[in-house]
Scaffold this active site. Structure first.
Site, PDB file in Angstrom:
ATOM      1  N   SER A 138      31.300  31.410  35.457  1.00 33.13           N
ATOM      2  CA  SER A 138      32.274  30.344  35.307  1.00 33.13           C
ATOM      3  C   SER A 138      31.918  29.245  36.298  1.00 33.13           C
ATOM      4  O   SER A 138      31.819  29.507  37.500  1.00 33.13           O
ATOM      5  CB  SER A 138      33.671  30.915  35.582  1.00 33.13           C
ATOM      6  N   LYS A 164      30.084  29.094  31.367  1.00 35.39           N
ATOM      7  CA  LYS A 164      31.429  28.607  31.030  1.00 35.39           C
ATOM      8  C   LYS A 164      31.736  27.430  31.945  1.00 35.39           C
ATOM      9  O   LYS A 164      31.694  27.573  33.170  1.00 35.39           O
ATOM     10  CB  LYS A 164      32.443  29.740  31.227  1.00 35.39           C
ATOM     11  N   LEU A 165      32.040  26.296  31.329  1.00 36.00           N
ATOM     12  CA  LEU A 165      32.392  25.115  32.121  1.00 36.00           C
ATOM     13  C   LEU A 165      33.904  24.988  32.188  1.00 36.00           C
ATOM     14  O   LEU A 165      34.583  25.016  31.154  1.00 36.00           O
ATOM     15  CB  LEU A 165      31.820  23.846  31.483  1.00 36.00           C
ATOM     16  N   LYS A 166      34.416  24.807  33.383  1.00 35.39           N
ATOM     17  CA  LYS A 166      35.828  24.485  33.541  1.00 35.39           C
ATOM     18  C   LYS A 166      35.989  23.029  33.135  1.00 35.39           C
ATOM     19  O   LYS A 166      35.192  22.177  33.550  1.00 35.39           O
ATOM     20  CB  LYS A 166      36.235  24.676  35.008  1.00 35.39           C
ATOM     21  N   ASP A 192      36.645  26.243  29.487  1.00 36.41           N
ATOM     22  CA  ASP A 192      37.962  26.787  29.842  1.00 36.41           C
ATOM     23  C   ASP A 192      38.820  25.668  30.423  1.00 36.41           C
ATOM     24  O   ASP A 192      38.468  25.082  31.453  1.00 36.41           O
ATOM     25  CB  ASP A 192      37.799  27.910  30.873  1.00 36.41           C
ATOM     26  N   ASN A 194      42.196  25.985  31.222  1.00 36.66           N
ATOM     27  CA  ASN A 194      43.341  26.452  32.009  1.00 36.66           C
ATOM     28  C   ASN A 194      44.603  25.626  31.699  1.00 36.66           C
ATOM     29  O   ASN A 194      45.287  25.153  32.597  1.00 36.66           O
ATOM     30  CB  ASN A 194      43.044  26.455  33.514  1.00 36.66           C
ATOM     31  N   GLU A 217      38.720  27.980  25.759  1.00 34.65           N
ATOM     32  CA  GLU A 217      39.690  28.915  26.324  1.00 34.65           C
ATOM     33  C   GLU A 217      40.940  28.161  26.779  1.00 34.65           C
ATOM     34  O   GLU A 217      40.846  27.164  27.494  1.00 34.65           O
ATOM     35  CB  GLU A 217      39.007  29.619  27.510  1.00 34.65           C
ATOM     36  N   ASP A 242      43.739  33.030  27.107  1.00 33.86           N
ATOM     37  CA  ASP A 242      43.683  33.742  28.386  1.00 33.86           C
ATOM     38  C   ASP A 242      45.137  33.872  28.862  1.00 33.86           C
ATOM     39  O   ASP A 242      45.803  34.878  28.585  1.00 33.86           O
ATOM     40  CB  ASP A 242      42.796  32.946  29.360  1.00 33.86           C
ATOM     41  N   LYS A 266      42.154  40.192  30.858  1.00 35.14           N
ATOM     42  CA  LYS A 266      42.213  40.390  32.316  1.00 35.14           C
ATOM     43  C   LYS A 266      43.271  41.451  32.555  1.00 35.14           C
ATOM     44  O   LYS A 266      44.464  41.211  32.276  1.00 35.14           O
ATOM     45  CB  LYS A 266      42.618  39.095  33.017  1.00 35.14           C
ATOM     46  N   GLY A 294      37.671  37.063  34.532  1.00 31.29           N
ATOM     47  CA  GLY A 294      37.455  37.339  35.953  1.00 31.29           C
ATOM     48  C   GLY A 294      38.420  36.515  36.771  1.00 31.29           C
ATOM     49  O   GLY A 294      38.863  35.451  36.331  1.00 31.29           O
TER      50      GLY A 294
HETATM   51  C1  NPQ Z   1      40.120  31.831  34.299  1.00 32.57           C
HETATM   52  N1  NPQ Z   1      38.757  32.595  36.220  1.00 32.57           N
HETATM   53  O1  NPQ Z   1      39.435  32.372  33.464  1.00 32.57           O
HETATM   54  C2  NPQ Z   1      40.029  32.155  35.781  1.00 32.57           C
HETATM   55  C3  NPQ Z   1      40.778  31.236  36.625  1.00 32.57           C
HETATM   56  C4  NPQ Z   1      40.695  31.416  38.082  1.00 32.57           C
HETATM   57  C5  NPQ Z   1      36.406  32.950  36.634  1.00 32.57           C
HETATM   58  O2  NPQ Z   1      37.234  31.059  35.563  1.00 32.57           O
HETATM   59  C6  NPQ Z   1      40.390  30.615  43.000  1.00 32.57           C
HETATM   60  C7  NPQ Z   1      40.401  29.378  42.398  1.00 32.57           C
HETATM   61  C8  NPQ Z   1      40.443  31.731  42.238  1.00 32.57           C
HETATM   62  C9  NPQ Z   1      40.491  29.276  41.032  1.00 32.57           C
HETATM   63  C10 NPQ Z   1      40.579  32.758  40.054  1.00 32.57           C
HETATM   64  C11 NPQ Z   1      37.511  32.104  36.084  1.00 32.57           C
HETATM   65  C12 NPQ Z   1      40.522  31.633  40.854  1.00 32.57           C
HETATM   66  C13 NPQ Z   1      40.552  30.403  40.244  1.00 32.57           C
HETATM   67  C14 NPQ Z   1      40.673  32.604  38.693  1.00 32.57           C
HETATM   68  C15 NPQ Z   1      40.623  30.314  38.868  1.00 32.57           C
HETATM   69  O3  NPQ Z   1      40.958  31.045  33.914  1.00 32.57           O
HETATM   70 MG    MG Z   2      40.609  31.273  31.774  1.00 29.88          MG
END
Ligand code: NPQ
Ligand code: MG
Length: 371
Positions: A138, A164-166, A192, A194, A217, A242, A266, A294
């Site tokens: 990620s 995976k790009l945020k 993703d 969020n 996502e 998610d 998760k 994760g």
């Molecule tokens: C998700 N995880 O899938 C999460 C979000 C997530 C690996 O993208 C510190 C800062 C901890 C931001 C744990 C991944 C975090 C965080 C999880 C974001 O949405």
């Molecule tokens: Mg996510």
């Protein structure tokens, strides 16, 4: 499994520096504030990691709240239940509303103790069929496209099988286009959000359709499952949920209403590994592929996630990365990437425990809860 007496539960707070800041649509983190749960029993001790973050931004749960609800509400109910197996933990905690991440950590600590005492690996207990789990990474939001491309190049070099790009409004089409342009059409790529978008962004998100993404996502609010169903009808890119998938029932309803065609699992978000397996089973029955999410876990949480991610319907690359993606020093022996995958632990229970000296070094607080 024979029921066991839980003699005490210890809550440990650990501050883990990240190798680089991690930016998502809800903020930037430089450290991971980890809550560990240790179940003391006569036969063995069990370990678990609570996935709640330090602030209530990814989810309403956060580490300090999870700590208090475990110590003040969950563990007293666990003690009152008498001798337990892991399967009896969720029913004992059921009167407490919500707090799934906290409940998951308590159940997992009991499960690890039970399996360590019985000499059974978590993967075998869950019915896993794969020896290795394909590993994706990620990639956080960056300050510039060149910096992002440098980061992605490093992960591909390390062997990660999927990127995976945020994303967030203002950082979506351009970074995706740049990654495709630089690394080609063959790399596995997904995004993703969020929950950073609204239904009104459908036309904008359609611009992602030309980049052959594996999935998008959680584009919308966690409570807007119907909005995801509407968006799914407008996009070619598959929608994966998610945050919205808080239980096997939620997964069933999301699939039934067309809100997603892929599910991120998760265990912390759904209340534990036993419910996570039920999510897996509901999705498998519906022909919906799943993959392991994760939460920047240390080796404790990562080990257990690997066991789950080895179940048969986990067919897309996971967000379970090697230890060094996040931590210069993990709490356990480091997990390493080989040929784009990570080996599933084979030892009893989750197969690992914290290295005592490392834990001592990083520990910031602890509380022992006794009957
Ligand atoms: C998700 N995880 O899938 C999460 C979000 C997530 C690996 O993208 C510190 C800062 C901890 C931001 C744990 C991944 C975090 C965080 C999880 C974001 O949405
Ligand atoms: Mg996510």
């Amino acid at each position: 499994m024979t029921p066991m007496k839980i003699e005490a539960v210890e809550l440990l707070r650990v501050r883990m520096p990240l190798v680089s800041p991690f930016r998502t649509s809800f903020g930037t983190q430089t450290h991971r504030d980890v809550l560990l749960v240790r179940a003391h029993t006569a036969g063995a001790e069990g370990w678990a990691e609570c996935v709640a973050l330090s602030d209530p931004l990814y989810s309403s749960e956060y580490a300090s709240a999870a700590h208090r609800v475990i110590a003040d509400h969950l563990v007293p109910r666990l003690f009152a239940a008498g001798d337990v197996t892991a399967a009896l933990v969720a029913p004992a905690l059921e009167p407490v509303r919500g707090h799934r991440m906290a409940k998951a950590a308590v159940e997992t600590a009991v499960l690890d103790a039970q399996l360590k005492a019985a000499g059974v690996a978590l993967r075998d207990h869950l019915g896993a069929t794969q020896a290795r789990v394909v590993s994706g990474v990620s990639v956080g939001i960056h300050d510039s496209i060149p910096q992002l491309l440098e980061g992605v190049a490093g992960y591909l070099e390390a062997g990660y099988a999927r990127i995976k790009l945020k994303i967030e409004p203002g950082w979506d089409v351009a970074p995706v286009a740049a990654v495709r342009e630089r690394f080609g059409d063959d790399i596995l790529l997904q995004v993703d959000a969020n929950s950073a978008y609204t239904r009104a962004d459908a036309r904008h998100l359609r611009k992602l359709d030309r980049y052959d993404l594996l999935l998008i996502e959680q584009p919308l609010d966690e409570e807007d499952v119907a909005g995801h169903a509407e968006l799914a009808r407008l996009l070619d890119t598959p929608i994966c949920l998610d945050e919205s998938i808080v239980s096997a029932r939620a997964a069933y309803e999301a699939i039934r209403t067309g809100a997603c065609s892929i599910v991120n699992i998760k265990p912390g978000r759904v209340g534990g590994y036993l419910e996570a397996r039920r999510v897996h089973d509901v999705c498998a029955a519906a022909g919906v592929p799943v993959w392991a999410g994760g939460m920047l876990e240390t080796g404790i949480g990562r080990a257990a996630n690997l066991a789950l991610a080895a179940l048969p319907n986990f067919t897309l690359p996971s967000d379970i990365s090697a230890s060094d993606r996040y931590y210069a020093q993990d709490l356990t022996e480091p997990f390493r990437l080989s040929d784009g995958a990570i080996d599933v632990p084979t030892g009893p229970g989750i197969g690992v425990a914290p290295i005592p000296e490392i834990l001592q070094d990083l520990l910031v607080d602890k509380e022992l809860v006794r009957p």
